[in-house]
Write an enzyme that holds these catalytic residues in place. Structure first.
Site, PDB file in Angstrom:
ATOM      1  N   CYS A 101      24.267   9.902  51.054  1.00  0.00           N
ATOM      2  CA  CYS A 101      24.157   8.615  50.366  1.00  0.00           C
ATOM      3  C   CYS A 101      25.232   8.506  49.291  1.00  0.00           C
ATOM      4  O   CYS A 101      25.463   9.457  48.536  1.00  0.00           O
ATOM      5  CB  CYS A 101      22.769   8.512  49.720  1.00  0.00           C
ATOM      6  SG  CYS A 101      22.487   6.967  48.844  1.00  0.00           S
ATOM      7  N   GLU A 144      19.550   2.174  54.608  1.00  0.00           N
ATOM      8  CA  GLU A 144      20.198   1.145  53.788  1.00  0.00           C
ATOM      9  C   GLU A 144      19.165   0.189  53.200  1.00  0.00           C
ATOM     10  O   GLU A 144      19.236  -0.172  52.021  1.00  0.00           O
ATOM     11  CB  GLU A 144      21.191   0.376  54.664  1.00  0.00           C
ATOM     12  CG  GLU A 144      22.357  -0.145  53.908  1.00  0.00           C
ATOM     13  CD  GLU A 144      22.997   0.953  53.070  1.00  0.00           C
ATOM     14  OE1 GLU A 144      23.497   1.924  53.636  1.00  0.00           O
ATOM     15  OE2 GLU A 144      22.959   0.828  51.850  1.00  0.00           O
TER      16      GLU A 144
HETATM   17 ZN    ZN Z   1      22.174   5.360  50.414  1.00  0.00          ZN
END
Ligand code: ZN
Length: 183
Positions: A101, A144
């Site tokens: 991430c 997401e």
């Molecule tokens: Zn992320």
């Protein structure tokens, strides 16, 4: 437009429920969308959500690299602009991938998620869209869209022995299924 700073784990805004937008607000969000694309390109991600650049609104973009056999063809487009998503699980059987991430740099973690989902959302013209996703794409979209609800992938790492720095991931775990880019 402009690249924005990506905020990192520990910033409280990443833990907020982002606000949905009205159709009028969506239609006047084109600068924000461009900033998301610019920031994602600069950070070499395949997806980014508005909270990751410090804006607590329900919008995320996903852009799948073309000519990469890891990404199966999707029908409409390889680029998605997603406002106000509603996610339905179609098959709760889980599948696992190592994820990374942009807001948790330097780490990889193994996350199991439902393998098949259905998403209803508004696109950048504020038109209703729906898409069914499975496999790798289902994981990318769930990661997401979690950002819009204050959730980070590390929350979903159930086996903490499968949370790793990237160097150790490459050394010990890289034979496993993974997302090659951060999202
Ligand atoms: Zn992320």
């Amino acid at each position: 437009m402009a690249r924005r700073n990506v905020i990192r784990m520990g910033h409280p805004l990443l833990r907020e429920l982002a606000q949905p937008l009205t159709k009028e607000e969506i239609l006047s969000s084109q600068d924000l969308i461009q900033d998301l694309f610019d920031t994602m390109a600069e950070e070499k991600g395949i997806g980014i959500a508005a909270p990751q650049i410090g804006i607590s609104l329900q919008v995320a973009i996903i852009e799948l690299p073309k000519e990469n056999p890891r990404y199966p063809d999707v029908e409409e487009s390889d680029t998605f602009v997603i406002f106000n998503p509603k996610i339905t699980v179609l098959d709760a059987t889980t599948q696992g991938y190592w994820e990374g991430c942009l807001s948790v740099p330097g780490l990889r973690g193994y996350v199991e998620r439902p393998r098949k989902i259905y998403i209803e959302y508004l696109d950048q013209e504020a038109n209703s869209q729906k898409i069914e996703l499975e496999g790798f794409l289902a994981t990318v979209f769930q990661h997401e869209l979690d950002h819009l609800f204050g959730i980070l992938y590390i929350d979903r790492v159930t086996d903490k022995t499968k949370l790793s720095f990237i160097e150790e991931f490459v050394q010990f775990h890289s034979e496993n299924e993974q997302l090659e880019e951060d999202v």
